[in-house]
Design a protein around this motif. Structure first.
Motif, short mmCIF file in Angstrom:
data_model
loop_
_atom_site.label_atom_id
_atom_site.label_comp_id
_atom_site.label_asym_id
_atom_site.label_seq_id
_atom_site.Cartn_x
_atom_site.Cartn_y
_atom_site.Cartn_z
N ASN A 102 13.29 6.54 -37.85
CA ASN A 102 14.33 6.29 -36.03
C ASN A 102 14.86 7.78 -35.72
O ASN A 102 15.48 8.18 -36.59
CB ASN A 102 15.27 5.22 -36.11
CG ASN A 102 14.12 3.76 -36.24
OD1 ASN A 102 13.56 3.50 -35.20
ND2 ASN A 102 14.79 2.92 -37.14
N THR A 103 13.93 8.19 -34.69
CA THR A 103 14.35 9.50 -33.97
C THR A 103 14.67 9.78 -33.13
O THR A 103 14.69 8.55 -32.44
CB THR A 103 13.90 11.20 -35.01
OG1 THR A 103 12.58 10.48 -33.93
CG2 THR A 103 13.01 10.84 -35.68
N SER A 104 15.46 10.56 -32.77
CA SER A 104 15.91 10.75 -30.88
C SER A 104 14.47 10.65 -29.89
O SER A 104 14.73 9.79 -29.33
CB SER A 104 17.09 11.80 -30.68
OG SER A 104 16.53 12.83 -31.15
N GLY A 105 13.32 10.89 -30.88
CA GLY A 105 12.18 11.20 -29.78
C GLY A 105 11.91 9.55 -29.95
O GLY A 105 10.02 9.16 -29.41
N GLY A 106 11.88 8.64 -30.93
CA GLY A 106 11.23 7.40 -30.71
C GLY A 106 11.15 7.39 -32.95
O GLY A 106 10.92 8.31 -33.49
N PRO A 107 10.15 6.20 -33.05
CA PRO A 107 10.15 6.15 -34.76
C PRO A 107 8.95 6.88 -34.79
O PRO A 107 7.80 7.58 -33.96
CB PRO A 107 9.30 4.40 -34.66
CG PRO A 107 9.74 3.92 -32.79
CD PRO A 107 10.19 4.85 -32.51
N SER A 108 9.09 7.14 -36.50
CA SER A 108 8.31 8.51 -36.57
C SER A 108 7.54 8.49 -37.89
O SER A 108 8.31 7.73 -38.61
CB SER A 108 8.84 9.76 -36.20
OG SER A 108 8.32 10.58 -36.86
N PRO A 109 6.28 8.45 -38.44
CA PRO A 109 6.05 8.48 -40.00
C PRO A 109 7.20 9.73 -40.73
O PRO A 109 7.52 10.54 -40.35
CB PRO A 109 4.86 8.83 -40.07
CG PRO A 109 4.17 9.04 -38.17
CD PRO A 109 5.14 9.21 -37.53
N ALA A 110 7.70 8.48 -42.04
CA ALA A 110 8.13 9.45 -42.15
C ALA A 110 7.95 10.86 -43.17
O ALA A 110 8.95 12.05 -43.58
CB ALA A 110 9.22 8.42 -43.57
N ASP A 111 6.79 10.37 -43.12
CA ASP A 111 6.44 12.34 -44.12
C ASP A 111 6.24 13.38 -42.91
O ASP A 111 6.42 14.65 -43.25
CB ASP A 111 4.95 12.18 -43.80
CG ASP A 111 3.74 11.60 -43.54
OD1 ASP A 111 4.35 10.95 -42.70
OD2 ASP A 111 1.87 11.59 -44.16
N ALA A 112 5.92 12.79 -41.64
CA ALA A 112 6.23 14.02 -40.12
C ALA A 112 7.15 14.26 -40.25
O ALA A 112 7.24 14.91 -40.14
CB ALA A 112 5.18 12.94 -39.17
N TYR A 113 8.25 13.34 -40.37
CA TYR A 113 10.06 13.40 -39.80
C TYR A 113 10.26 14.51 -41.34
O TYR A 113 11.05 15.70 -41.31
CB TYR A 113 10.61 12.66 -40.19
CG TYR A 113 11.83 12.75 -40.68
CD1 TYR A 113 12.97 13.49 -39.83
CD2 TYR A 113 13.00 11.82 -41.60
CE1 TYR A 113 14.54 13.39 -39.70
CE2 TYR A 113 13.85 12.32 -42.45
CZ TYR A 113 14.87 13.52 -41.12
OH TYR A 113 16.19 13.00 -41.48
N ALA A 114 9.91 14.74 -42.14
CA ALA A 114 10.02 15.66 -44.07
C ALA A 114 8.71 17.00 -43.37
O ALA A 114 9.66 17.78 -44.14
CB ALA A 114 9.61 14.51 -45.53
#
Length: 187
Positions: A102-114
């Motif tokens: 969960n990011t400020s931009g909404g749910p995101s794939p964890a690998d994209a976040y990484a």
């Protein structure tokens, strides 16, 4: 280059630069024109305080505002070491990068976040190096990987306030210089 190798290379470079900051350099300017070296490190430390929570599935509300403001206190290097000691293993935890965060931009794939955190470490490591007058080297394989992964996305982020407008570099510029220029830095 695989994600965790890229993350680790970015982490190591950032870590080495933070360790080189002298007491009088925390107030030095950086390519992030609104931020000093301390501000850049505070931003990265805050992001890495959030990471273990987000990678475990916490919501923004659950984390709250605990990592807002000055998270460095009187010991910026120690604050980085403590944040990294929890964050780095969180990225390496089995299956940590297969879920959603969960990011400020909404749910995101964890690998994209990484990958975004990897880019953040690499570029802000360069910012710290520039701010303290240290070696600005960036691993060329890492720079190529980040440029390939984010090169087409960065123009879409222009105007978001995350970084300045891109700057021109010669066509013969290195991958590092092209990446930095896309992010508004003057390599």
């Amino acid at each position: 280059m695989e994600l965790l190798e890229a993350f680790d290379r970015s982490y190591e470079a950032f870590d080495q630069r933070v360790l080189r900051v002298e007491d009088e350099q925390w107030t030095a300017g950086t390519p992030c024109t609104e931020w000093t070296v301390r501000d850049v490190v505070n931003h990265v430390v805050s992001e890495h305080l959030w990471a273990p929570w987000l990678l475990r599935g916490a919501t923004l509300a659950e984390v709250g505002d605990r990592f807002d403001g000055d998270v460095l206190g009187g010991d910026p290097k120690g604050a980085w070491a403590r944040a990294a000691a929890a964050s780095r293993p969180a990225f390496h935890r089995p299956a940590a990068l297969s879920g959603t965060v969960n990011t400020s931009g909404g749910p995101s794939p964890a690998d994209a976040y990484a990958w975004q955190m990897t880019l953040d470490l690499a570029v802000h490591g360069w910012d710290v190096a520039r701010g303290i007058g240290a070696d600005e080297h960036m691993d060329q394989e890492l720079a190529r990987t980040l440029l390939e992964r984010f090169g087409s996305q960065i123009p879409q982020w222009q105007g978001s306030g995350l970084f300045g407008p891109s700057v021109d570099v010669p066509g013969s510029a290195s991958a590092r210089d092209r990446l930095l220029a896309l992010l508004g830095r003057r390599p």
